[in-house]
Design a protein around this motif. Structure first.
Motif, PDB file in Angstrom:
ATOM      1  N   GLU A 145       0.823  -1.209   0.000  1.00 13.85           N
ATOM      2  CA  GLU A 145       0.000   0.000   0.000  1.00 13.85           C
ATOM      3  C   GLU A 145       0.856   1.257   0.000  1.00 13.85           C
ATOM      4  N   GLU A 146       1.946   1.253   0.753  1.00 11.28           N
ATOM      5  CA  GLU A 146       2.816   2.429   0.802  1.00 11.28           C
ATOM      6  C   GLU A 146       3.424   2.709  -0.565  1.00 11.28           C
ATOM      7  N   HIS A 147       3.833   1.688  -1.273  1.00 14.39           N
ATOM      8  CA  HIS A 147       4.372   1.893  -2.622  1.00 14.39           C
ATOM      9  C   HIS A 147       3.296   2.457  -3.552  1.00 14.39           C
ATOM     10  N   PHE A 148       2.065   2.035  -3.359  1.00 15.38           N
ATOM     11  CA  PHE A 148       0.959   2.586  -4.136  1.00 15.38           C
ATOM     12  C   PHE A 148       0.785   4.075  -3.832  1.00 15.38           C
ATOM     13  N   TYR A 149       0.861   4.444  -2.554  1.00 10.99           N
ATOM     14  CA  TYR A 149       0.733   5.854  -2.191  1.00 10.99           C
ATOM     15  C   TYR A 149       1.827   6.703  -2.827  1.00 10.99           C
ATOM     16  N   LEU A 150       3.017   6.158  -2.976  1.00  7.36           N
ATOM     17  CA  LEU A 150       4.135   6.906  -3.554  1.00  7.36           C
ATOM     18  C   LEU A 150       3.977   7.067  -5.063  1.00  7.36           C
ATOM     19  N   VAL A 151       3.514   6.021  -5.723  1.00  5.53           N
ATOM     20  CA  VAL A 151       3.486   6.016  -7.184  1.00  5.53           C
ATOM     21  C   VAL A 151       2.196   6.608  -7.757  1.00  5.53           C
ATOM     22  N   TRP A 152       1.068   6.347  -7.120  1.00  2.00           N
ATOM     23  CA  TRP A 152      -0.208   6.617  -7.739  1.00  2.00           C
ATOM     24  C   TRP A 152      -0.567   8.103  -7.872  1.00  2.00           C
ATOM     25  N   PRO A 153      -0.390   8.961  -6.868  1.00  2.00           N
ATOM     26  CA  PRO A 153      -0.815  10.360  -7.043  1.00  2.00           C
ATOM     27  C   PRO A 153      -0.192  11.065  -8.252  1.00  2.00           C
ATOM     28  N   PRO A 154       1.138  11.023  -8.434  1.00  2.00           N
ATOM     29  CA  PRO A 154       1.667  11.689  -9.637  1.00  2.00           C
ATOM     30  C   PRO A 154       1.239  11.016 -10.942  1.00  2.00           C
ATOM     31  N   LEU A 155       1.107   9.684 -10.931  1.00  2.00           N
ATOM     32  CA  LEU A 155       0.651   8.997 -12.136  1.00  2.00           C
ATOM     33  C   LEU A 155      -0.796   9.364 -12.441  1.00  2.00           C
ATOM     34  N   LEU A 156      -1.618   9.488 -11.412  1.00  2.00           N
ATOM     35  CA  LEU A 156      -3.015   9.862 -11.600  1.00  2.00           C
ATOM     36  C   LEU A 156      -3.123  11.256 -12.208  1.00  2.00           C
ATOM     37  N   VAL A 157      -2.323  12.192 -11.713  1.00  2.00           N
ATOM     38  CA  VAL A 157      -2.338  13.548 -12.267  1.00  2.00           C
ATOM     39  C   VAL A 157      -1.923  13.532 -13.734  1.00  2.00           C
ATOM     40  N   LEU A 158      -0.912  12.746 -14.057  1.00  2.00           N
ATOM     41  CA  LEU A 158      -0.477  12.624 -15.447  1.00  2.00           C
ATOM     42  C   LEU A 158      -1.616  12.125 -16.332  1.00  2.00           C
ATOM     43  N   LEU A 159      -2.335  11.113 -15.864  1.00  3.84           N
ATOM     44  CA  LEU A 159      -3.469  10.600 -16.632  1.00  3.84           C
ATOM     45  C   LEU A 159      -4.557  11.658 -16.775  1.00  3.84           C
ATOM     46  N   LEU A 160      -4.829  12.388 -15.705  1.00  7.09           N
ATOM     47  CA  LEU A 160      -5.862  13.416 -15.748  1.00  7.09           C
ATOM     48  C   LEU A 160      -5.517  14.526 -16.736  1.00  7.09           C
ATOM     49  N   ARG A 161      -4.234  14.830 -16.863  1.00  5.01           N
ATOM     50  CA  ARG A 161      -3.804  15.875 -17.797  1.00  5.01           C
ATOM     51  C   ARG A 161      -3.892  15.414 -19.251  1.00  5.01           C
ATOM     52  N   LYS A 162      -3.849  14.108 -19.465  1.00  4.88           N
ATOM     53  CA  LYS A 162      -3.773  13.588 -20.836  1.00  4.88           C
ATOM     54  C   LYS A 162      -5.119  13.145 -21.406  1.00  4.88           C
ATOM     55  N   VAL A 163      -6.028  12.669 -20.551  1.00  5.96           N
ATOM     56  CA  VAL A 163      -7.262  12.073 -21.078  1.00  5.96           C
ATOM     57  C   VAL A 163      -8.334  13.130 -21.301  1.00  5.96           C
ATOM     58  N   GLN A 164      -9.314  12.776 -22.105  1.00  6.80           N
ATOM     59  CA  GLN A 164     -10.462  13.641 -22.328  1.00  6.80           C
ATOM     60  C   GLN A 164     -11.376  13.610 -21.100  1.00  6.80           C
ATOM     61  N   PRO A 165     -12.129  14.678 -20.863  1.00  5.06           N
ATOM     62  CA  PRO A 165     -13.057  14.688 -19.714  1.00  5.06           C
ATOM     63  C   PRO A 165     -13.994  13.493 -19.735  1.00  5.06           C
ATOM     64  N   GLY A 166     -14.114  12.870 -18.587  1.00  7.74           N
ATOM     65  CA  GLY A 166     -15.003  11.723 -18.454  1.00  7.74           C
ATOM     66  C   GLY A 166     -14.424  10.408 -18.921  1.00  7.74           C
ATOM     67  N   GLN A 167     -13.130  10.394 -19.291  1.00  8.78           N
ATOM     68  CA  GLN A 167     -12.525   9.187 -19.857  1.00  8.78           C
ATOM     69  C   GLN A 167     -11.390   8.626 -18.995  1.00  8.78           C
ATOM     70  N   LEU A 168     -11.233   9.097 -17.782  1.00  5.71           N
ATOM     71  CA  LEU A 168     -10.159   8.597 -16.920  1.00  5.71           C
ATOM     72  C   LEU A 168     -10.282   7.100 -16.702  1.00  5.71           C
ATOM     73  N   TRP A 169     -11.509   6.607 -16.634  1.00  4.79           N
ATOM     74  CA  TRP A 169     -11.712   5.184 -16.341  1.00  4.79           C
ATOM     75  C   TRP A 169     -11.053   4.276 -17.383  1.00  4.79           C
ATOM     76  N   ARG A 170     -10.880   4.759 -18.599  1.00  7.23           N
ATOM     77  CA  ARG A 170     -10.300   3.935 -19.653  1.00  7.23           C
ATOM     78  C   ARG A 170      -8.842   3.562 -19.372  1.00  7.23           C
ATOM     79  N   PRO A 171      -7.930   4.528 -19.116  1.00 10.87           N
ATOM     80  CA  PRO A 171      -6.550   4.128 -18.815  1.00 10.87           C
ATOM     81  C   PRO A 171      -6.416   3.389 -17.495  1.00 10.87           C
ATOM     82  N   VAL A 172      -7.290   3.696 -16.522  1.00 13.00           N
ATOM     83  CA  VAL A 172      -7.219   2.972 -15.248  1.00 13.00           C
ATOM     84  C   VAL A 172      -7.643   1.517 -15.448  1.00 13.00           C
ATOM     85  N   LEU A 173      -8.663   1.302 -16.268  1.00 18.39           N
ATOM     86  CA  LEU A 173      -9.059  -0.067 -16.612  1.00 18.39           C
ATOM     87  C   LEU A 173      -7.919  -0.797 -17.310  1.00 18.39           C
ATOM     88  N   LEU A 174      -7.240  -0.104 -18.203  1.00 18.01           N
ATOM     89  CA  LEU A 174      -6.104  -0.705 -18.901  1.00 18.01           C
ATOM     90  C   LEU A 174      -4.998  -1.074 -17.918  1.00 18.01           C
TER      91      LEU A 174
END
Length: 363
Positions: A145-174
């Motif tokens: 869980e700690e490794h997830f806390y370290l990696v996930w927030p910046p990766l999540l922001v990167l995904l949010l900056r790249k995907v179209q609105p309402g489409q975040l679920w697609r890369p997370v599913l991938l």
């Protein structure tokens, strides 16, 4: 509300749900049954995956809520809050372990090493490849869980900056699918069961499954709304969890399909309790389960050495009852002392940047 580049513009606020604490209570009971070596519950170690899915859901929901409001994440605030929530209780437990373990197990010669590896959140890879910490085996999941806390927030922001609105679920599913395939790859390479079981990179799928649900809850794509209307038809899936309890340690079926079944069942349970009504919600909000869930972090910390000591001397019914009672007592002691103090520090309001101290004046 400010517009967020990767989120559909829908109001979202994560509110307290007692059923989620109840689910934590179920998970910690399953884990304790596994470590107590209760017959017919050999596969109860899968209870950890309920924790993973729930943790991924809650953490990602909070991060998305913050990003939706501010168009950014305050990383320092996030890691500071995680530190005050988790580290004080962990350090108290490890200090007690270092002092008491040599008295209970005089032959141990790696007490300090085990405590250090646990405190540094290296237990997942330490156990998988170096058999350390051996006497604090349960620390692996906290490291994951700690490794997830370290990696996930910046990766999540990167995904949010790249995907179209309402489409975040697609890369997370991938990512969820890829993490599952990554685990299957190592099974195909004939890697040892324990080397796959304990590692962050092969166990991140549960956390990502919860993250996927968080994205779906906030974005609400059309297909998920249609699926929700058919929820009664998928409520049979959680009934598979008791059947999985017969899966024994070292059975690669756990890695191939067992973990995925538990993750999907956990998702169904989380969806079922979102409206805070219905049979599943009422079952999970039972007061005893909720109280146990609130103490579940401390119970998880303390239970393993307690159970390990008891099972060497007593039968499994005694181990379960006494182990749970002792673990709850130690967890409550920790929660109402050092953890309460730490939570007050965690929740201190942030001082405004232009705020200045005004010296006191006489009169």
């Amino acid at each position: 509300m400010k517009g967020s580049p990767g989120l559909a513009l829908q109001d979202f606020k994560l509110r307290y749900n007692p059923a989620l604490d109840g689910l934590r209570g179920v998970a910690i009971v399953l884990v304790l049954l596994s470590h107590a070596h209760v017959p017919m519950f050999e596969g109860a170690f899968l209870g950890v995956d309920l924790f993973f899915v729930l943790s991924g859901f809650l953490i990602t929901s909070l991060l998305l809520q913050e990003f939706q409001s501010n168009d950014r994440l305050d990383y320092w605030r996030f890691y500071r809050r995680r530190f005050f929530r988790l580290m004080p209780a962990l350090l108290l437990f490890l200090a007690a372990y270092v002092l008491i373990a040599p008295l209970l197990w005089p032959d141990l010669d790696d007490v300090h090493q085990d405590a250090l590896v646990s405190a540094l959140y290296l237990a997942d890879y330490g156990i998988a490849f170096f058999d350390s910490p051996e006497t604090l085996l349960h620390m692996w999941s906290l490291s994951v869980e700690e490794h997830f806390y370290l990696v996930w927030p910046p990766l999540l922001v990167l995904l949010l900056r790249k995907v179209q609105p309402g489409q975040l679920w697609r890369p997370v599913l991938l990512l969820w699918l890829l993490s599952t395939l990554w685990r299957l790859f190592w099974v195909g390479q004939d890697q040892h069961f324990y080397e796959i079981f304990f590692r962050f990179d092969t166990r991140a799928s549960g956390l990502l499954a919860g993250s996927l649900l968080a994205a779906l809850v906030i974005e609400k794509p059309v297909w998920i709304q249609a699926l929700q209307k058919r929820m009664p038809h998928v409520m049979w899936l959680p009934l598979a969890i008791p059947l999985l309890m017969r899966l024994e340690w070292d059975n690669q079926a756990v890695m191939v399909w067992g973990l995925t079944v538990v993750e999907c069942a956990a998702l169904v349970l989380l969806v079922a309790v979102q409206q805070q009504r219905g049979l599943v919600y009422e079952m999970l909000r039972a007061p005893l389960l909720v109280q146990l869930g609130r103490l579940s972090y401390g119970v998880y910390l303390w239970h393993y050495p307690v159970v390990r000591y008891l099972r060497a001397e007593y039968s499994w019914p005694v181990v379960v009852v006494a182990g749970l009672a002792i673990s709850i007592a130690l967890s409550a002691l920790s929660f109402y002392t050092i953890e309460r103090w730490a939570l007050r520090w965690r929740d201190r309001p942030k001082r405004a940047p232009d705020e200045r101290r005004v010296p006191a004046t006489a009169g």
